[in-house]
Design a protein around this motif. Structure first.
Motif, PDB file in Angstrom:
ATOM      1  N   ARG A 133       0.831  -1.221   0.000  1.00 43.87           N
ATOM      2  CA  ARG A 133       0.000   0.000   0.000  1.00 43.87           C
ATOM      3  C   ARG A 133       0.857   1.260   0.000  1.00 43.87           C
ATOM      4  O   ARG A 133       0.537   2.241  -0.651  1.00 43.87           O
ATOM      5  CB  ARG A 133      -0.894   0.024   1.232  1.00 43.87           C
ATOM      6  CG  ARG A 133      -2.165  -0.770   1.112  1.00 43.87           C
ATOM      7  CD  ARG A 133      -3.133  -0.434   2.232  1.00 43.87           C
ATOM      8  NE  ARG A 133      -2.649  -0.868   3.529  1.00 43.87           N
ATOM      9  CZ  ARG A 133      -2.791  -2.097   4.028  1.00 43.87           C
ATOM     10  NH1 ARG A 133      -3.390  -3.032   3.314  1.00 43.87           N
ATOM     11  NH2 ARG A 133      -2.329  -2.391   5.221  1.00 43.87           N
ATOM     12  N   ARG A 478     -10.487  -3.116   5.207  1.00 41.98           N
ATOM     13  CA  ARG A 478      -9.659  -2.089   5.824  1.00 41.98           C
ATOM     14  C   ARG A 478     -10.344  -1.474   7.045  1.00 41.98           C
ATOM     15  O   ARG A 478      -9.697  -1.227   8.068  1.00 41.98           O
ATOM     16  CB  ARG A 478      -9.337  -1.006   4.786  1.00 41.98           C
ATOM     17  CG  ARG A 478      -8.483  -1.520   3.633  1.00 41.98           C
ATOM     18  CD  ARG A 478      -7.047  -1.776   4.060  1.00 41.98           C
ATOM     19  NE  ARG A 478      -6.368  -0.517   4.342  1.00 41.98           N
ATOM     20  CZ  ARG A 478      -5.525  -0.324   5.361  1.00 41.98           C
ATOM     21  NH1 ARG A 478      -5.276  -1.299   6.223  1.00 41.98           N
ATOM     22  NH2 ARG A 478      -4.951   0.849   5.532  1.00 41.98           N
ATOM     23  N   GLU A 493      -6.464   4.784  -1.331  1.00 37.72           N
ATOM     24  CA  GLU A 493      -5.596   3.600  -1.321  1.00 37.72           C
ATOM     25  C   GLU A 493      -6.001   2.637  -2.439  1.00 37.72           C
ATOM     26  O   GLU A 493      -5.174   2.164  -3.206  1.00 37.72           O
ATOM     27  CB  GLU A 493      -5.767   2.817  -0.012  1.00 37.72           C
ATOM     28  CG  GLU A 493      -4.943   3.266   1.157  1.00 37.72           C
ATOM     29  CD  GLU A 493      -5.236   2.402   2.384  1.00 37.72           C
ATOM     30  OE1 GLU A 493      -4.990   2.870   3.493  1.00 37.72           O
ATOM     31  OE2 GLU A 493      -5.740   1.250   2.230  1.00 37.72           O
TER      32      GLU A 493
END
Lengths: 694, 694
Positions: A133, A478, A493
């Motif tokens: 990420r 997430r 992201e």
């Protein structure tokens, strides 16, 4: 980007996402199945991008990155040791939190080296995906140390996949992405490579548990527990290297259906013995089996009521069978009268979960997780948070959300749900500043029930039908890992991973445009569908498209009571069903009052005249018109924005999304016109701006 | 009564119905396949009831009854000759009508002998069943002579039976009596004995033609025309002895689908040749084949529009292929835009058949029968008569009615449709006293298109699901034979045949009670469903039960436009769609005016305020309330009456009807409550009598 070899979209793990990592010298230190997974990932990345990898070498190497299990042998070079020390120092600063646990990790820089340390292999795997990420930013020399531990211990997906094709619901109940990735026509689908890719995607966003069959358990599905357990074990074997445990939806009637017993009564010793033996056999085959998911006494599924027992008796029966092996039972709180008489205004489906389960608080075993839909009705685009979540302090509670877009556009509409889930998770049921829904799901000592999400994935090329619906799956993982994340940041992201900059002509434009299209899309969807929290103006059965009166005279307990004077459901204590009184005092008082109730939930809690003035100064009827016109205009803007991406992104993605946006525009227009016409015909109030109402 | 051997209800031909005939001495005179059928029937009756039968003996016999073909050899005894002479005398009195034709017969008494004379074997068969209806009365010494000829030459049933099970519509489209008697799962059902029983029942009420597959022709069904023609021939062989010809629904795309041609364009010579050859092959196999039934360019079926041709081109293509063999094509006029936009109030489905077909008048071949639904929309419980029936003088027109109760209770509700069909057939489109719909169907010189009825029979034990729904099938046959019959009298015929007096304890009570339950049941159904001709307030898709707004925002062109002020569809010329202007002047003027328009069609033609006063002095809104309360009360009375029959009739019939009455009561209550609540919510007008509206 579609991987040529698999004809399968890479989602948020395209090779590009590994460029920063794969172009460096990487040392992986530690052993175990999940460390092997890390090794595989790093090796693959390095092979592609020119980096180099070592696994726990006994000689000195100079590296840019070290991924290491703590408590292992000394690491080689001085730089690596310094990086490790930096990580340990960061941990020490955190005091009590110095234990990273089974899934946490720390990331630190020292000199030119980035270190990721973990106490357990899963932590290393999550650390790896964190590096992915971060990309190049993971190697910023000035990067401060950071620690990551999941807020919720269990971050689970429920697949509503049927093994046999259901005559009405099909291969996947409420599935909008083709068939199942697990099952086809009564048998395993057999594409283990795809399941492995899926596991990898899930691990990369933080999911660590999956139930692999529908909560409505048919005859074929029931047998997964016994003679078809091998089919489940096969899936478990593929998920395991990515830290994901398999759970199974079971029928409460299993002792009868599978065991040939005369009943499934929880107090019957033969029943208890059957579950104990059956469960032991499951663990013999799948030692890390997660546990059972049960929909009991709900919409026709069997349950303890048949035997005059309550849901604690029912859940504890299965919990006792699972306890010796460390498994849990997810017991769904979705129990209500689905044969309601629309004439009866005293029965309120919204009250049902509370009325059924709150009296049982304290009676559930420790390994029962009561799985509570986030709202009191059924995954609507807007509902209040379920009061059950604030009413069972002695029970492990999981919050259930729906990633599959049953009521939110069925993956034909762009409807990015991150902001909505974030609102739910941050909601403080005891009043502002108090504990949140996320705190409840986490539990006082991390022993809460976690987050459960109904999956949106099928055997579609893009996994989720609508390519942009991938973001919902990514986001739910997430947010389960960290409910405090800003959903806008999570969206970015996902965009950065899925549409990697290096692969495109104008990455900044692409990223900004995607963000603009998606970020507010949930509110756009809300605007052009059912207004002010009233919900359920959908086409019966398939739940797609508008039908304002579609559920108004049915048995499902989902009504809006619109007449010529007003609309909404009176759920106040004073004059309605009393549902508002199920909340702790702060919200009970807010919701009780038509004046204080938040606009967006007004019609959920109150029946008000069309002339009722909202906090924004608009009347209810004008709000209906305004939001419906605005919602359609916003979709037109979305389409316009999307068209600016033509030629800039993967043509296959472009075309799929463009087709779906066409449908979204058509459908939103239909929602606008039907809703506006319906309420104009009822109210007789013209639009203040003289726009066309048919 | 259920025949033990067949486990199949005897309907209107129980053995008892043959008692009067079978206990007598009977002479049958003549030869031919249908005379053989008469012989079989008489022989069976005599065997059971002690009578005796002779077939054309050369010696003198004394008989009570003679059934004879005219123009055959001299009959034996003096009494028989006298009876024959009486029949001939009666015929002579009729002058021009002295030709009985292919299906007519005369019945006369002379001394102690009853004579039935016919010109052709079919007449003798119909005469036989007339005797059955008369029972002992056929032998009343004072009985005057009577002649019978069918008013309509073709009296046809359309079976909407699928060969393959359709994924949505099932084995029988809009079938409510189980599976098909002809087909099962893609193959012939194989129960020829049942088909023979069916043919016998149909002949007994006057039906002489059947199409054996659905007008929506799927891939499997298409092949009945060619490689599966044997399946059709097998049915034809069983129907033939009862004077019934087989017709086949075909797809207009057959030359493509079956013939492999690149198109099905009616002007393409290859297409014309394909139809000619294919049709010749059909007649080689089935010499008395009736012809084709075609639903073209309708609800997704292929048709001539694909090739820029019109429906005359299309129909004539098939007509030309059939003409050399004496066949006809039934071409359905049910063509409309089924993708209408509900926002568009200018398009009117009711106009469609007229707009499509009237301009083509005079262009159809003589062997084209344009098959026109009796009303302009779709078999509603109340519609005006289709204006097409008065607008195509140069075209053979058939009137199509629906015996299967798609919109009239689906054989779960008692809804005896005889009075409704009678109203339709007696309607005078050019104004009172003028020619009637029955006259149109008969044609000026008996060459009209006749009556076509969508069948209600399946493989159910009682043939029609609801045992009392048998009466609809019986009645449609009888009205097709003679549209002037009093439907109340036909109902009594059916009751007397089906519930024979000699078999029961209190026949008078049973007959009276059944008549009371059934005779007004159509109006009862009308009362508790959609009011004042507005139609289509049914649940979408399955068309069962109320859903007032169910079709309001759909593509089907079926709207009621209810708002807070009023309800109904403005079809006037002055301010509406102009549909009223499609009628000849008398009715165009009546329908144009909200004041003159008959109450029962008011909302079909006009959008009026809820306070509009009807001819009976009630307002529209009060009428809605009153009829809905009354309808439910009438169903309660029906149930009470039915319960008085317990123990008096066949328990199997009793129980089946009782179960269905329970459902009818539930459903009627739902209709009442949803409709009343819907209109109360919209209008805000309370019931004048303060009854409960939810």
């Amino acid at each position: 980007m579609i991987a040529e070899e698999a004809r399968l979209h890479a989602a948020w793990l395209p090779p590009e996402a590994f460029r920063a990592l794969g172009s460096r010298r990487v040392l992986v230190h530690g052993d175990g199945m999940l460390v092997d997974t890390v090794l595989d990932e790093v090796a693959r990345a390095c092979a592609r991008y020119g980096g180099r990898m070592w696994h726990s070498p006994s000689w000195d190497v100079d590296v840019d990155l070290v991924l290491a299990l703590r408590g292992t042998d000394e690491l080689p070079s001085a730089t690596v040791q310094a990086a490790r020390a930096a990580g340990e120092a960061a941990l020490a600063q955190a005091g009590d939190n110095a234990v990273l646990g089974a899934e946490g990790f720390v990331l630190a820089r020292a000199g030119d080296v980035t270190a990721v340390l973990a106490d357990a292999p899963a932590g290393l795997l999550y650390g790896l995906f964190h590096l992915v990420r971060l990309g190049a930013a993971a190697f910023d020399t000035t990067r401060p140390a950071e620690q990551h531990r999941p807020a919720l211990r269990r971050r689970m997906l429920n697949h509503w996949d049927n093994v046999a094709v259901h005559p009405v619901m099909g291969q996947v109940e409420r599935g909008y992405a083709g068939g199942s990735i697990f099952w086809r026509n009564g048998r395993p689908r057999g594409d283990l490579a795809r399941i492995r890719e899926y596991a990898r995607l899930l691990a990369a966003c933080g999911i660590n548990a999956i139930s692999v069959n529908n909560v409505n358990v048919g005859r074929t599905e029931a047998r997964l527990l016994t003679d078809r357990l091998g089919d489940v074990a096969e899936i478990a074997d593929v998920l395991r290297p990515y830290g994901i445990r398999v759970h199974l939806s079971v029928t409460f009637a299993a002792p009868v259906v599978l065991g040939g017993l005369p009943n499934a009564d929880p107090v019957d010793e033969a029943v208890r013995a059957w579950w104990a033996v059956t469960t032991r056999q499951v663990y013999e085959r799948i030692p890390d089996f997660g546990g059972y998911v049960v929909k009991a006494d709900s919409e026709g599924q069997p349950g303890p009521f048949t035997y005059g027992r309550d849901h604690a008796d029912g859940a504890n029966l299965l919990a006792d069978a699972l306890a010796p092996h460390g498994g849990v039972v997810h017991w769904r709180a979705f129990v209500y009268n689905h044969h309601q008489d629309w004439r009866d205004r005293s029965t309120d489906r919204a009250r049902a979960a509370y009325d059924h389960f709150v009296p049982l608080d304290g009676r559930f075993r420790d390994n029962v997780v009561l799985q509570v839909k986030f709202g009191p009705v059924d995954f609507q685009v807007r509902e209040p948070v379920s009061p059950v979540l604030a009413a069972m302090p002695a029970t492990r509670l999981a919050v259930e959300v729906q990633v599959t877009q049953e009521y939110t556009g069925q993956q034909r509409h762009v409807c990015h749900l991150g902001p909505w889930w974030s609102e739910v998770l941050r909601f403080a049921p005891w009043g502002p500043g108090g504990r949140t829904v996320a705190d409840v799901a986490a539990g006082e000592a991390g022993e809460g029930g976690g987050l459960v999400a109904v999956a949106n994935v099928g055997d579609d090329l893009f996994w989720t039908g609508h390519p942009l619906a991938q973001a919902n799956l990514y986001t739910v993982g997430r947010l389960a890992w960290d409910p405090q994340l800003d959903p806008r940041a999570v969206l970015d992201e996902w965009i950065a991973l899925t549409f990697p900059q290096s692969a495109m002509a104008d990455p900044e434009l692409v990223g900004r445009t995607l963000h603009e299209i998606m970020d507010d899309s949930w509110r756009t969807y809300e605007r052009y569908t059912a207004p002010l929290g009233v919900g359920f103006m959908v086409h019966p059965g398939d739940h797609y498209g508008p039908d304002v009166d579609g559920y108004e005279y049915t048995r499902w307990g989902t009504y809006h009571f619109a007449d010529r004077d007003g609309v909404g459901v009176d759920r106040s204590r004073a004059s309605g069903t009393g549902f508002a009184g199920q909340y702790p005092p702060y919200w009970a008082q807010v919701y009780e009052s038509p004046e204080r109730c938040p606009d967006e939930l007004l019609l959920f809690f109150h029946h008000v005249p069309y002339g009722h003035v909202l906090h924004d100064g608009s009347t209810v009827i004008q709000h209906i018109y305004d939001t419906h016109f605005a919602g359609v205009e916003e979709v037109a803007v979305m389409r316009g924005r999307w068209r600016t991406l033509k030629g800039l992104i993967d043509p296959a993605v472009y075309e799929r999304v463009e087709q779906r946006l066409d449908e979204q525009a058509r459908s939103a227009t239909e929602w606008r016109d039907q809703t506006n016409t319906y309420f104009f015909r009822k109210s007789g109030v013209p639009d203040a701006h003289g726009r066309r109402i048919y």
